[in-house]
Design a protein around this motif. Structure first.
Motif, short mmCIF file in Angstrom:
data_model
loop_
_atom_site.label_atom_id
_atom_site.label_comp_id
_atom_site.label_asym_id
_atom_site.label_seq_id
_atom_site.Cartn_x
_atom_site.Cartn_y
_atom_site.Cartn_z
N ALA A 122 16.98 -31.33 27.44
CA ALA A 122 16.69 -30.02 26.85
C ALA A 122 15.31 -29.73 26.82
CB ALA A 122 17.35 -30.19 25.50
N ALA A 123 14.37 -30.77 26.52
CA ALA A 123 12.84 -30.44 26.52
C ALA A 123 12.37 -30.46 27.81
CB ALA A 123 12.14 -31.62 25.50
N ARG A 124 13.08 -30.95 29.09
CA ARG A 124 12.64 -30.66 30.36
C ARG A 124 11.21 -31.55 30.58
NH1 ARG A 124 15.35 -27.60 33.64
NH2 ARG A 124 16.80 -26.00 32.56
N LYS A 125 11.41 -32.80 29.76
CA LYS A 125 10.04 -33.73 29.92
C LYS A 125 10.26 -35.06 29.92
CE LYS A 125 8.52 -33.72 25.16
NZ LYS A 125 7.36 -33.29 24.19
N LYS A 126 9.40 -35.93 30.49
CA LYS A 126 9.69 -37.45 30.20
C LYS A 126 9.41 -37.76 28.74
CE LYS A 126 6.72 -39.13 33.31
NZ LYS A 126 6.06 -40.25 34.06
N LEU A 127 10.04 -38.87 28.34
CA LEU A 127 9.96 -39.30 27.01
C LEU A 127 8.65 -40.22 26.91
CD1 LEU A 127 13.50 -39.92 26.02
CD2 LEU A 127 12.11 -37.86 25.36
N ASN A 128 8.62 -41.05 28.21
CA ASN A 128 7.27 -42.22 28.06
C ASN A 128 6.32 -41.57 29.08
OD1 ASN A 128 9.68 -42.33 30.11
ND2 ASN A 128 8.19 -43.70 31.21
N ALA A 129 5.13 -41.63 28.43
CA ALA A 129 3.82 -40.96 29.09
C ALA A 129 3.57 -41.52 30.34
CB ALA A 129 2.55 -41.26 28.07
N GLU A 130 3.86 -43.10 30.53
CA GLU A 130 3.48 -43.42 31.91
C GLU A 130 4.85 -44.23 32.14
OE1 GLU A 130 0.40 -46.20 31.44
OE2 GLU A 130 -1.26 -44.49 31.23
N ALA A 131 5.09 -44.37 33.46
CA ALA A 131 6.05 -45.50 33.83
C ALA A 131 6.15 -46.69 33.35
CB ALA A 131 6.27 -45.44 35.38
N GLU A 132 7.43 -47.20 32.83
CA GLU A 132 7.38 -48.47 32.48
C GLU A 132 7.84 -49.59 33.62
OE1 GLU A 132 7.44 -51.53 29.12
OE2 GLU A 132 6.74 -49.34 29.50
#
Length: 217
Positions: A122-132
């Motif tokens: 829905a927000a069209r964005k990643k939840l985590n700032a950097e890849a885990e």
């Protein structure tokens, strides 16, 4: 004498492996999923084109990794029935699939290194700032003591690593479920209460022996 000692060592090794095999973990999907708020799985995208093979290792193609990881992730996360869609973006960074080695002393272990991202639809964005980035291992069992280069095929090694990767991703998501998926600990259902065990039937013969009737006057 030397031959007897060698036979004894072999027997002890086999016995130890039997114990380890008996203690192997059950299928993690046997247990119900841990609550994760409004999460429902949308797309699962796995990319393995740039995966680095770390020798000594069996070789696997990008298609093989992408298929086995996608299957493991969908199998694990399709059980969640939240109200919002989230997508996975997984990159395979590197791997080593154990080849036959010297049992116990130098038994190679398999490893998979991935980078994970979770996207809010829905927000069209990643939840985590950097890849885990995560390092995934096969786990401890009788097979890994000997070395899975002997005990498992390449496909079996990949399936175990993919299943463990799905578990590791799930743990990471559960650590962030309040911020990411609107999980409310106060609204979580109470843990099920184990029913009280029924009283054991009385063995009248044993009871008569333990508590004989008083002697007649």
């Amino acid at each position: 004498m030397h031959r007897a000692a060698s036979v004894l060592r072999s027997v002890l090794l086999i016995g130890g492996l039997a114990i380890l095999s008996a203690c192997a973990a059950k299928d993690p999907l046997d247990a119900p999923p841990e609550p994760m708020g409004d999460f429902r799985l949308g797309y699962t995208i796995v990319v393995a084109d740039n995966a680095k093979l770390v020798p000594p290792s069996r070789s696997a193609t990008a298609d093989e990794w992408e298929t086995v990881l996608k299957e493991a992730l969908e199998r694990r996360f399709s059980r969640y029935e939240g109200e919002k869609l989230y997508h996975f973006g997984i990159n395979v960074d590197g791997y080593a699939l154990a080849v036959p080695g010297v049992p116990v002393i130098a038994a190679p272990k398999s490893i998979l290194v991935i980078s994970a991202n979770v996207w809010d639809d829905a927000a069209r964005k990643k939840l985590n700032a950097e890849a885990e980035q995560m390092s995934i291992f096969e786990g401890m069992s009788g097979e890994t003591v000997v070395g899975t280069g002997y005990t498992r095929s390449k496909d079996e090694q990949m399936r175990v690593l993919a299943t463990n990767a799905a578990l590791r991703i799930e743990r990471w998501m559960i650590e962030n479920r309040e911020a990411w998926f609107g999980y409310d600990p106060a609204a979580a259902p109470p843990a099920p209460v184990e029913p009280a065990a029924a009283p054991a039937p009385v063995d009248t013969l044993s009871q008569a022996v333990l508590d004989p009737p008083p002697a007649a006057n």
